[in-house]
Design an enzyme around this catalytic site. Structure first.
Site, PDB file in Angstrom:
ATOM      1  N   GLU A 170       0.901  -1.122   0.045  1.00 49.73           N
ATOM      2  CA  GLU A 170      -0.014  -0.002  -0.062  1.00 49.73           C
ATOM      3  C   GLU A 170       0.863   1.189  -0.056  1.00 49.73           C
ATOM      4  O   GLU A 170       0.710   2.299   0.883  1.00 49.73           O
ATOM      5  CB  GLU A 170      -1.058   0.064   1.119  1.00 49.73           C
ATOM      6  CG  GLU A 170      -1.945  -1.205   1.244  1.00 49.73           C
ATOM      7  CD  GLU A 170      -3.112  -1.282   2.035  1.00 49.73           C
ATOM      8  OE1 GLU A 170      -2.974  -0.039   3.071  1.00 49.73           O
ATOM      9  OE2 GLU A 170      -4.081  -1.739   1.811  1.00 49.73           O
ATOM     10  N   GLU A 183      -5.558  -8.517  -0.374  1.00 55.46           N
ATOM     11  CA  GLU A 183      -6.079  -7.978   1.104  1.00 55.46           C
ATOM     12  C   GLU A 183      -7.693  -8.036   0.675  1.00 55.46           C
ATOM     13  O   GLU A 183      -7.991  -7.108   0.048  1.00 55.46           O
ATOM     14  CB  GLU A 183      -5.634  -7.091   1.612  1.00 55.46           C
ATOM     15  CG  GLU A 183      -4.362  -7.030   2.482  1.00 55.46           C
ATOM     16  CD  GLU A 183      -3.724  -5.917   3.098  1.00 55.46           C
ATOM     17  OE1 GLU A 183      -4.666  -5.149   3.746  1.00 55.46           O
ATOM     18  OE2 GLU A 183      -2.672  -5.573   3.138  1.00 55.46           O
TER      19      GLU A 183
HETATM   20  O1  AHR Z   1      -5.028  -6.069   6.814  1.00 53.91           O
HETATM   21  C1  AHR Z   1      -4.876  -4.697   7.989  1.00 53.91           C
HETATM   22  C2  AHR Z   1      -4.155  -3.480   7.072  1.00 53.91           C
HETATM   23  O2  AHR Z   1      -4.998  -3.039   6.006  1.00 53.91           O
HETATM   24  C3  AHR Z   1      -2.731  -3.906   6.409  1.00 53.91           C
HETATM   25  O3  AHR Z   1      -1.876  -3.890   7.266  1.00 53.91           O
HETATM   26  C4  AHR Z   1      -2.623  -3.063   5.198  1.00 53.91           C
HETATM   27  O4  AHR Z   1      -1.968  -3.406   4.333  1.00 53.91           O
HETATM   28  C5  AHR Z   1      -4.103  -2.635   5.087  1.00 53.91           C
HETATM   29  O5  AHR Z   1      -4.521  -1.156   5.134  1.00 53.91           O
END
Ligand code: AHR
Length: 505
Positions: free
Chosen positions: A173, A292
């Site tokens: 990210e 994610e």
């Molecule tokens: O999954 C929790 C967080 O969400 C992770 O660390 C990040 O990549 C995202 O913002």
């Protein structure tokens, strides 16, 4: 009562089911690792300190590839801190989650845990605050067989065999202002390209994931993907997508349709990647690593975030308790990922234990399954062979966020032995009577028909009521002349497995 009719045609193959679609994510965050999968004093702990009751649940979940060690955590991480004799490992501050990191679990321990769970490692390198050389060093430590300084160090540390990590994430990210060392798309695209090129000099067969936007709502979404890929297209194999959904302002109808947004998100990233590919006259395709995805009550997390004045180990963070409705949304998102199997060839449910997770634990106490555990474990177990695109005739309902949305959604998979049909009913009040024409797939009998739903859509599984929401046998399922009929309760996710006649080719 809503009705739906679904046609499944064996010629409407999207792509193979990729086992990596059922990946998950372990970050050094809150109690995911410490007091989660690792708790040396727990009665079920093995000699490494890993809880075997958690290992059993992870195996039952059926997760495949595990992304590690972050997440936001990776952007402040020095991998060298977490190898070698445990008593010599430094304690560090983790700025991402404002907590202390003991480094008692590192790559070598985690690789042993992965063996216990039969999972594949997907490793992230810190491109945010480190650089190319530390990434190459980690690659040498992890994958080189022996006879070099870092591979011999791994062997001396008790891991004689290389970890042979195939998938690597180039940071995390990097567009997010919350990311330690965040960058512009231009800056990140350049450093990602150079890091990727160097890693492929060591091993040209690595599969490298470049960071896409941290979400489709980010203002730079689209431009970020284009710019980053203009720099890195030739060196990387995947672009990441991240998406979290939650019910906002009591709008359950829109929340239940979250898969629509995920669908749009994937289409946009694929289109952007292909646009860059065409501009470069490249025959190569960039696939999606949806590394994610989940339901996350992020708004509540952001609102409750205090300025911590103390630094503690493994604080209770992001411990969302999932409802029956959340399970339906998770099941539906997994269906969307399957429908995009032609380009989404890897995905990670974020996360695995305690932190926005399907598995919860209590120190010294039990481990249990959240509601969201079930659609994931059942889909991972039943989906195999090829994904079939269904033709769905169904009523629509109006949502504030996405306009008119289909009440029933579905996807199917087929291999030589089995047809699996996955279904959701998003209607808030009414059951849906569904017929599925399976004649083209040649199914002979139902082997399993289960539903996840609850009369109370807000029902949860907690330490005191660990099995409040579990899958139940859906006895309405029947097969007659190759047509499946089933009644789906309101706000429900279902799976039906049938024996196939083995002639789907
Ligand atoms: O999954 C929790 C967080 O969400 C992770 O660390 C990040 O990549 C995202 O913002």
């Amino acid at each position: 009562m809503p009705r739906a009719h679904i046609e499944l045609d064996k010629r409407a193959v999207i792509a193979p089911v990729h086992r990596r679609t059922f990946g998950s994510f372990v970050e050094h965050l809150g109690r995911c690792v410490y007091d989660g999968l690792y708790e040396p004093g727990h009665p079920s702990a093995n000699e490494d300190g890993f809880r075997m009751d958690v290992v059993a649940l992870v195996k039952e979940l059926g997760s495949t590839t595990i992304r590690y060690p972050g997440g936001n955590f990776v952007s402040g991480f020095r991998w060298e801190d977490s190898i070698g004799p445990r008593e010599k490992r430094p304690v560090r501050r983790d700025l991402a989650w404002h907590s202390l990191e003991s480094n008692q679990v590192g790559l070598d321990e985690f690789a042993r845990w992965l063996k216990l769970t039969d999972s594949e490692l997907m490793l992230a390198v810190n491109v945010a605050t480190r650089g190319i050389l530390p990434a190459l060093d980690l690659l040498e430590y992890a994958n080189h067989p022996g006879g070099t300084a870092l591979s011999d160090l791994r062997i001396a540390n008790g891991s004689p065999e290389p970890h042979n990590v195939r998938m690597w994430c180039l940071g995390n990210e990097m567009d997010g202002s919350w990311q330690t060392g965040f960058m512009t798309a231009d800056d990140y695209g350049k450093i990602a390209a150079r890091t990727a090129a160097a890693m492929k000099m060591a091993d040209k067969d690595l599969e490298l994931v470049v960071c896409g936007s941290s979400g489709s709502a980010i203002p730079t979404f689209g431009d970020w993907e284009r710019t980053v890929l203009e720099h890195s297209y030739d060196y990387v194999d995947y672009m990441s997508c991240h998406a979290y959904y939650q019910e906002l302002d009591g709008d359950l109808g829109s929340f239940l349709a979250s898969a629509i947004d995920m669908d749009y998100f994937i289409d946009t990233v694929v289109a952007t990647a292909d646009h860059v590919g065409y501009k470069k006259r490249s025959s190569k395709k960039i696939n999606i690593s949806f590394d994610e995805w989940n339901v996350w009550y992020l708004k509540e997390h952001q609102e409750s975030q205090k300025t911590y004045d103390e630094w503690i180990y493994a604080p209770r963070q992001l411990e969302d308790v999932y409802t029956a409705a959340d399970a339906v949304v998770v099941g539906n998102m997994l269906m969307t990922l399957l429908k995009h199997s032609d380009r989404v060839t890897s995905a990670s449910l974020a996360q695995l234990v305690n932190v926005i997770a399907p598995i919860m634990t209590e120190p010294g106490g039990p481990a249990w399954r959240q509601t969201t555990f079930y659609p994931f474990s059942i889909t991972s177990r039943l989906a195999s062979g090829e994904v079939i695109r269904p033709v769905i005739q169904t009523a629509k309902y109006e949502t504030a966020k996405y306009g008119p949305v289909s009440v029933v959604d579905s996807v199917a998979t087929v291999d030589d032995d089995q047809v699996a049909v996955f279904l959701v009913n998003r209607d808030l009040d009414e059951p849906a009577d569904v017929t599925v024409d399976l004649r083209s797939l040649g199914s002979s009998r139902i082997t399993e028909a289960v539903t996840v739903s609850d009369a109370d859509v807000r029902a949860t599984n907690t330490i005191t009521h660990q099995t409040r929401v579990t899958p139940w046998l859906n006895t309405s399922a029947a097969l007659c002349d190759g047509v499946l009929s089933i009644r789906l309760p309101p706000v429900s996710w279902s799976a039906v497995a049938l024996r196939s006649r083995g002639d789907h080719q």
